[in-house]
Each structure stands twice: as structure tokens, then as C-alpha cells.
Design a protein around this motif. Structure first.
Motif, PDB file in Angstrom:
ATOM      1  N   ASP A 220      77.839 -74.700  94.994  1.00 15.92           N
ATOM      2  CA  ASP A 220      79.241 -75.081  95.130  1.00 15.92           C
ATOM      3  C   ASP A 220      79.012 -76.624  95.038  1.00 15.92           C
ATOM      4  OD1 ASP A 220      80.688 -72.621  94.875  1.00 15.92           O
ATOM      5  OD2 ASP A 220      79.695 -72.268  97.194  1.00 15.92           O
ATOM      6  N   TRP A 221      80.132 -77.082  94.057  1.00 15.56           N
ATOM      7  CA  TRP A 221      79.838 -78.641  94.000  1.00 15.56           C
ATOM      8  C   TRP A 221      81.425 -79.049  93.689  1.00 15.56           C
ATOM      9  CZ3 TRP A 221      75.536 -82.193  93.604  1.00 15.56           C
ATOM     10  CH2 TRP A 221      74.456 -81.417  93.967  1.00 15.56           C
ATOM     11  N   PHE A 222      81.655 -80.472  93.900  1.00 18.18           N
ATOM     12  CA  PHE A 222      83.050 -80.814  93.719  1.00 18.18           C
ATOM     13  C   PHE A 222      83.000 -82.339  93.348  1.00 18.18           C
ATOM     14  CE2 PHE A 222      81.903 -80.599  98.297  1.00 18.18           C
ATOM     15  CZ  PHE A 222      81.967 -81.720  98.724  1.00 18.18           C
ATOM     16  N   PHE A 223      83.984 -82.829  92.738  1.00 19.65           N
ATOM     17  CA  PHE A 223      83.917 -84.107  92.240  1.00 19.65           C
ATOM     18  C   PHE A 223      85.080 -84.762  92.612  1.00 19.65           C
ATOM     19  CE2 PHE A 223      84.618 -88.017  89.829  1.00 19.65           C
ATOM     20  CZ  PHE A 223      83.455 -88.430  89.690  1.00 19.65           C
ATOM     21  N   HIS A 224      85.492 -85.923  93.427  1.00 17.51           N
ATOM     22  CA  HIS A 224      86.562 -86.394  93.781  1.00 17.51           C
ATOM     23  C   HIS A 224      86.462 -88.037  92.829  1.00 17.51           C
ATOM     24  CE1 HIS A 224      87.665 -84.139  97.634  1.00 17.51           C
ATOM     25  NE2 HIS A 224      87.030 -83.302  96.818  1.00 17.51           N
ATOM     26  N   GLY A 225      87.618 -88.237  92.226  1.00 19.50           N
ATOM     27  CA  GLY A 225      87.721 -89.424  91.772  1.00 19.50           C
ATOM     28  C   GLY A 225      89.076 -90.086  91.637  1.00 19.50           C
ATOM     29  N   TYR A 226      89.188 -91.272  91.179  1.00 16.47           N
ATOM     30  CA  TYR A 226      90.201 -92.141  90.561  1.00 16.47           C
ATOM     31  C   TYR A 226      90.125 -92.670  89.439  1.00 16.47           C
ATOM     32  CZ  TYR A 226      94.144 -95.201  90.404  1.00 16.47           C
ATOM     33  OH  TYR A 226      95.291 -95.823  89.868  1.00 16.47           O
ATOM     34  N   ALA A 227      90.881 -92.334  88.066  1.00 17.24           N
ATOM     35  CA  ALA A 227      91.155 -92.686  87.023  1.00 17.24           C
ATOM     36  C   ALA A 227      92.073 -93.940  86.972  1.00 17.24           C
ATOM     37  CB  ALA A 227      91.509 -91.561  85.978  1.00 17.24           C
ATOM     38  N   ASP A 228      91.243 -95.072  86.713  1.00 12.95           N
ATOM     39  CA  ASP A 228      92.566 -96.263  87.026  1.00 12.95           C
ATOM     40  C   ASP A 228      93.366 -96.406  85.708  1.00 12.95           C
ATOM     41  OD1 ASP A 228      91.027 -97.240  84.881  1.00 12.95           O
ATOM     42  OD2 ASP A 228      89.871 -98.708  86.274  1.00 12.95           O
ATOM     43  N   GLY A 250      84.841 -70.106 101.426  1.00 11.79           N
ATOM     44  CA  GLY A 250      86.137 -71.096 101.770  1.00 11.79           C
ATOM     45  C   GLY A 250      85.980 -72.405 101.566  1.00 11.79           C
ATOM     46  N   LEU A 251      86.647 -73.388 102.214  1.00 12.02           N
ATOM     47  CA  LEU A 251      86.690 -74.790 102.077  1.00 12.02           C
ATOM     48  C   LEU A 251      85.485 -75.291 102.720  1.00 12.02           C
ATOM     49  CD1 LEU A 251      87.130 -75.994 105.276  1.00 12.02           C
ATOM     50  CD2 LEU A 251      89.339 -74.810 104.948  1.00 12.02           C
ATOM     51  N   THR A 252      85.338 -76.782 102.250  1.00 13.17           N
ATOM     52  CA  THR A 252      84.303 -77.549 102.743  1.00 13.17           C
ATOM     53  C   THR A 252      84.055 -77.899 104.220  1.00 13.17           C
ATOM     54  OG1 THR A 252      84.067 -78.315 100.190  1.00 13.17           O
ATOM     55  CG2 THR A 252      82.684 -79.622 102.267  1.00 13.17           C
ATOM     56  N   ALA A 253      83.321 -77.079 104.871  1.00 17.39           N
ATOM     57  CA  ALA A 253      83.330 -77.594 106.094  1.00 17.39           C
ATOM     58  C   ALA A 253      82.131 -78.687 106.369  1.00 17.39           C
ATOM     59  CB  ALA A 253      82.784 -76.237 107.035  1.00 17.39           C
ATOM     60  N   VAL A 254      81.020 -78.797 105.883  1.00 19.29           N
ATOM     61  CA  VAL A 254      80.186 -79.817 105.735  1.00 19.29           C
ATOM     62  C   VAL A 254      79.722 -80.078 104.196  1.00 19.29           C
ATOM     63  CG1 VAL A 254      77.881 -80.410 106.430  1.00 19.29           C
ATOM     64  CG2 VAL A 254      79.192 -78.821 107.954  1.00 19.29           C
ATOM     65  N   GLY A 255      79.831 -81.339 103.728  1.00 21.09           N
ATOM     66  CA  GLY A 255      79.618 -81.687 102.354  1.00 21.09           C
ATOM     67  C   GLY A 255      78.728 -82.982 102.515  1.00 21.09           C
ATOM     68  N   GLU A 256      78.125 -83.147 101.619  1.00 16.39           N
ATOM     69  CA  GLU A 256      77.224 -84.200 101.154  1.00 16.39           C
ATOM     70  C   GLU A 256      77.432 -84.912  99.972  1.00 16.39           C
ATOM     71  OE1 GLU A 256      72.662 -84.948 102.405  1.00 16.39           O
ATOM     72  OE2 GLU A 256      72.832 -83.670 100.629  1.00 16.39           O
ATOM     73  N   TRP A 257      77.373 -86.201 100.108  1.00  9.31           N
ATOM     74  CA  TRP A 257      77.474 -86.993  98.641  1.00  9.31           C
ATOM     75  C   TRP A 257      76.073 -86.954  97.914  1.00  9.31           C
ATOM     76  CZ3 TRP A 257      80.279 -92.302  98.504  1.00  9.31           C
ATOM     77  CH2 TRP A 257      80.234 -92.861  97.129  1.00  9.31           C
ATOM     78  N   THR A 258      75.962 -86.243  96.680  1.00 10.57           N
ATOM     79  CA  THR A 258      74.696 -86.131  96.057  1.00 10.57           C
ATOM     80  C   THR A 258      74.878 -86.200  94.520  1.00 10.57           C
ATOM     81  OG1 THR A 258      74.464 -83.994  97.567  1.00 10.57           O
ATOM     82  CG2 THR A 258      72.883 -84.144  95.747  1.00 10.57           C
ATOM     83  N   ASP A 259      73.957 -87.045  94.153  1.00 12.71           N
ATOM     84  CA  ASP A 259      74.052 -87.522  92.826  1.00 12.71           C
ATOM     85  C   ASP A 259      73.833 -86.368  91.857  1.00 12.71           C
ATOM     86  OD1 ASP A 259      73.914 -90.438  92.964  1.00 12.71           O
ATOM     87  OD2 ASP A 259      72.100 -90.614  93.121  1.00 12.71           O
ATOM     88  N   GLU A 264      79.188 -85.403  87.060  1.00  7.88           N
ATOM     89  CA  GLU A 264      79.922 -86.590  86.733  1.00  7.88           C
ATOM     90  C   GLU A 264      80.615 -86.492  85.431  1.00  7.88           C
ATOM     91  OE1 GLU A 264      80.125 -91.359  88.010  1.00  7.88           O
ATOM     92  OE2 GLU A 264      78.596 -89.980  88.826  1.00  7.88           O
ATOM     93  N   ALA A 265      79.399 -86.272  84.533  1.00  3.20           N
ATOM     94  CA  ALA A 265      79.748 -86.607  83.223  1.00  3.20           C
ATOM     95  C   ALA A 265      80.945 -85.445  82.561  1.00  3.20           C
ATOM     96  CB  ALA A 265      78.403 -85.945  82.404  1.00  3.20           C
ATOM     97  N   GLN A 266      81.034 -84.387  83.370  1.00  2.16           N
ATOM     98  CA  GLN A 266      82.062 -83.428  82.924  1.00  2.16           C
ATOM     99  C   GLN A 266      83.467 -83.950  83.533  1.00  2.16           C
ATOM    100  OE1 GLN A 266      81.333 -79.213  83.869  1.00  2.16           O
ATOM    101  NE2 GLN A 266      79.365 -79.156  83.033  1.00  2.16           N
ATOM    102  N   ALA A 267      83.203 -84.530  84.607  1.00  6.34           N
ATOM    103  CA  ALA A 267      84.619 -84.974  85.275  1.00  6.34           C
ATOM    104  C   ALA A 267      84.977 -86.288  84.163  1.00  6.34           C
ATOM    105  CB  ALA A 267      84.406 -85.690  86.677  1.00  6.34           C
TER     106      ALA A 267
END
Length: 455
Positions: A220-228, A250-259, A264-267
Motif C-alpha cells: 500500500d502506497w500513496f503520493f501527495h503532491g502539488y502541481a504548480d 483502512g486509513l494510514t495510521a503510520v506512514g513513512e516517506w520512501t523513495d 512518482e513517475a505515475q503521479a
């Protein structure tokens, strides 16, 4: 005190239409902007919410009523704008708000600073029925999706896809409160699919059936971003869900920023294809057999755990939006892989563990202690109410013969009994054949807790 990189003359207005007192993403936005010296106005139902006690809230405003028409939402936003008396950066914190603001762009533009993009885009990406085609256009894997036109077709589609399957309402923000309907559920029989379809009119949008991809470690992965304004990704990053509440679904109770270059390419590919501008939150599940990352959701607003992606320069997606819309320079992204984010009421043991330095808690903060204290008191009352509601009532047992059935997540399903290996989804849909396809699983907790992740 160092000078803020943000234009402190321009206030921010956060809009949340959904009634959820435990939405920690709203508190994260309040703190992020408030710490930078921005006046933060919150339009939300603050009754019983820890957010109201934050010292960074400049003013609370009542939200539009549930099911409000666009004209009513516009009236609320323009009334707040008149009180603020200056153009403000408007940041919707839920899908319903993001869609309403996009529709009302021309009316709101004189009073608010908003990303410039085609007005239909937020509604398009939030609609689960449209997402499959959008993914196909951007060459992003997506679960095989079928949209039945009758109860019989719903039963047939569930059988063809290979039980269990995932059932989703295409526009979950239209679900009526108190109906018992959830945005996503696991369907384990053709009869369940048939019964669910019969509630289409009540749900207010189409029913979708999708193939199921079993959960597992590192899937389970996610990507949060801002397109300027130019379309470039100016903030955010990929993250991995280490702990979910409820577990595995369910929702993310513990998440980690992971390369993760693939995510990222799909986002980047998806936002570029759509011409998307602004904050967004993507959810992925990796297929254990092929390694493909399937997009499950595209949320056109900040995700609840967006503060996980506060980089080494202090930039997160809401600060990026404020900087960009006020024509301030955005710093070069400075990723912090390994940074963690913990939601204390969903992962209390993880919150108590010490040792990790680069970690942020959703509710507790040294410079804003009141929301954390308030959360535990309110959360205790909330849990007690839920437990009390589940107790059998004298005189009710045996009246109907059975209690309402709640579909719950289970271990990975057995192979499809149909033996079919090729199913047809929406035009252009990509996905895995049969029961090894992908779809999001259903939370098993109360509706307000489920909404915390929609986050």
C-alpha cells in the motif's frame, strides 16, 4: 523570529464540508500555515473537534449545511470572504469542497486565489467511474472495472470478476448521512452485489465492481503532491503505509516517506496528462504477482497525512499552494526519506515508541498542545458511544430475526470459481485478469472514522 517565506498579508481559508471531527489533516493545514505567520480561517463543523482548540486558528466559521446546493456553498464562502476583507488562498480539505470550489470558480475568483485548471478536472478525477479511462489515457495501471446497468448484471459482473470483488459508489461524496452505505465495501456473493445495486437511487451515483488485489507487506502506497502553475510537481513525495486502521484495509495510521521512482513517475504522468493544478492525493496498491502499482483513488485535495511530506526546507503541499498562488518563489524540493507520520488515536503504541527523530504526530505538537489533549478526551467519548451503540437493546433481539450485516475484510481470497482469466472492464481500462486484479478494501469501522482517511 525568522522572516516567513510566505506572504503573510494573504490569509488562508480552509473549507471542509464533510462532518468529521477527527480529521487530522485539517489540523495539519492549520498548523502548517499558522506557523508560517498566515491568518488561518476554518470553515468546518468544529463541534466536538480538537481542531477548534488550536492556537493557530484565527477564526472558525460555520460550514454549509449537509447536502448544500452550490449556491449555498458560494454564499458561505463569499460571506467569509467579506469578513476576511482581503483576497485569500482557498484550500478545500475534502472532495465535496474541491468539486464545489471548481464549479464555482468564476463566482469565487474575485475573493479567492485558486489554481487555474479546467473546471471539470477535480470532479472528473474524484469520480471513480471516470478514473479508469483517465488512467488508460495516462498509461497508469488501474483495476478492471465493470459498471452494471441492472441488479442481474451486478450479480453477473461479480461472478465474472471472481469473488470476492470490490464495490464502490462512483461519487461517494453524494452518499446520504445515516444511510449505512459506505463508499467502498468487499462483496463476497452475487446476492450481495445484487442487493447493493438495488440501493443505487439512494446512493445517488453509479455502482462499480472491481477486481480484488490482496493486501500484503509493502503493497500500500500513496503520493501527495502539488502541481504548480506550470504543471511541475513542486512539493510532496511517495509514501508507504506501514500500519493501517483497520488493519490491511483502512486509513494510514503510520506512514513513512520512501523513495519510489515508479509511483512518482505515475503521479507526474497522470497530472501532466490531465493538466491538473493544485494539491492532490493518490492511493496505490502494488500487485504481488506483477509488481505493478495500480491507482485506486485520485483525491483533488490534501490527504490527511500530507504533513508526512514536509521536506527539509519546511515545504509541504499547502505551503506550496500558498507560495505559488501568491507568486512567491518555491524552494527546490528537499526530500526527507525515512520521515514518519503517526496518527495517535489509530496507532497509540507506535506513538508511544521513541527513538525515531524525524517523526511527526497528527495531534500532539510541542507548540500547540491543546488539540492533543482535547483529542484524547473526545476520542474516549466517541469510542464509548460506538461501543454503547453496538450493545443489544432489550426487546429488540428477535424482532427482525437478524442484525444488519457488515461485510468485513478477510485473508486473500481463493481462486475464482468461474475459471475465467480474462474480464472486460471500462473502455481503455488496464488491470489484471480474474481475481488477482486490484481494488481498495473497505474499512470496517464507523463512517466518520472511514472518512478520516479520505482523506
Amino acid at each position: 523570529m525568522p522572516e516567513s517565506p510566505l506572504d503573510t498579508r494573504v490569509p488562508a481559508v480552509l473549507l471542509r464540508i464533510d462532518r468529521n471531527p477527527f480529521h487530522h489533516g485539517t489540523l495539519g493545514a492549520v498548523r502548517s500555515l499558522g506557523r508560517a505567520g498566515i491568518d488561518v480561517h476554518v470553515i468546518a463543523d468544529s463541534t466536538g473537534s480538537p481542531v477548534r482548540s488550536s492556537r493557530f486558528v484565527s477564526r472558525l466559521h460555520p460550514p454549509p449545511p449537509p447536502g448544500a446546493a452550490p449556491a449555498d456553498i458560494a454564499a458561505v464562502l463569499l460571506r467569509v470572504a467579506a469578513r476576511v476583507e482581503r483576497p485569500a488562498v482557498l484550500i478545500p480539505m475534502d472532495d465535496a469542497g474541491a468539486i464545489a470550489v471548481s464549479r464555482l470558480r468564476e463566482e469565487l475568483a474575485p475573493a479567492y486565489l485558486l489554481p487555474q485548471q479546467p473546471r471539470h478536472v477535480p470532479e472528473l478525477v474524484a469520480d471513480k467511474a471516470e478514473l479508469a479511462g483517465l488512467c488508460a489515457a495516462a498509461d497508469v495501471p488501474h483495476p478492471v472495472t465493470l459498471i452494471p446497468d441492472s441488479a442481474a448484471q451486478a450479480a453477473s459482473a461479480a461472478w465474472r470478476l471472481g469473488l470476492p470483488v470490490i464495490a464502490k459508489w462512483s461519487r461517494p461524496w453524494l452518499l446520504p448521512a445515516g444511510s449505512g452505505l459506505r463508499s467502498t465495501v468487499v462483496v463476497r456473493s452475487t446476492q450481495e452485489a445484487r442487493d447493493l445495486y438495488l440501493r443505487t437511487d439512494e446512493a445517488g451515483s453509479r455502482l462499480l465492481l472491481q477486481t480484488f488485489l490482496p493486501p500484503g507487506a509493502d503493497r500500500d502506497w500513496f503520493f501527495h503532491g502539488y502541481a504548480d502553475r506550470s504543471g511541475a510537481l513542486a512539493a510532496g513525495g511517495p509514501g508507504r503505509k506501514l500500519c493501517a486502521w483497520p488493519r490491511g484495509a483502512g486509513l494510514t495510521a503510520v506512514g513513512e516517506w520512501t523513495d519510489n521512482p515508479q509511483v512518482e513517475a505515475q503521479a507526474e504522468r497522470l497530472t501532466d496528462t490531465l493538466g491538473y493544478r493544485g494539491v492532490f492525493d493518490l492511493d496505490f496498491r502494488r500487485c504481488g504477482m506483477t509488481g505493478d502499482y495500480h491507482l485506486l483513488d485520485f483525491n483533488p485535495r490534501p490527504g490527511a497525512q500530507f504533513r508526512l511530506f514536509a521536506d527539509a526546507a519546511g515545504l509541504d503541499v499547502v505551503r506550496a499552494q500558498h507560495l505559488d498562488l501568491t507568486h512567491r518563489p518555491l524552494p527546490v524540493r528537499a526530500p526527507q526519506p525515512g520521515r514518519a507520520f503517526v496518527v495517535e488515536n489509530y496507532a497509540p503504541l507506535a506513538a508511544l515508541r521513541t527513538g525515531r527523530r524525524n517523526r511527526e504526530l497528527a495531534w500532539h505538537a510541542h507548540d500547540d498542545t491543546a488539540p492533543g489533549r482535547a483529542m484524547w478526551g473526545l476520542w474516549g467519548s466517541h469510542v464509548a458511544r460506538r461501543l454503547f451503540d453496538r450493545l443489544p437493546r432489550p426487546g429488540t433481539a428477535g424482532v427482525t430475526g437478524e442484525r444488519p450485516r457488515v461485510v468485513r475484510q478477510s485473508p486473500p481470497p481463493a481462486p475464482s470459481l468461474t475459471g475465467l482469466t480474462g474480464t472486460t472492464g471500462l473502455p481503455g481500462t488496464t488491470g489484471l485478469p480474474g481475481p488477482t486484479g486490484s481494488a481498495e478494501q473497505a474499512p470496517t469501522e464507523p463512517t466518520d472514522d472511514e472518512r478520516a482517511s479520505r482523506c
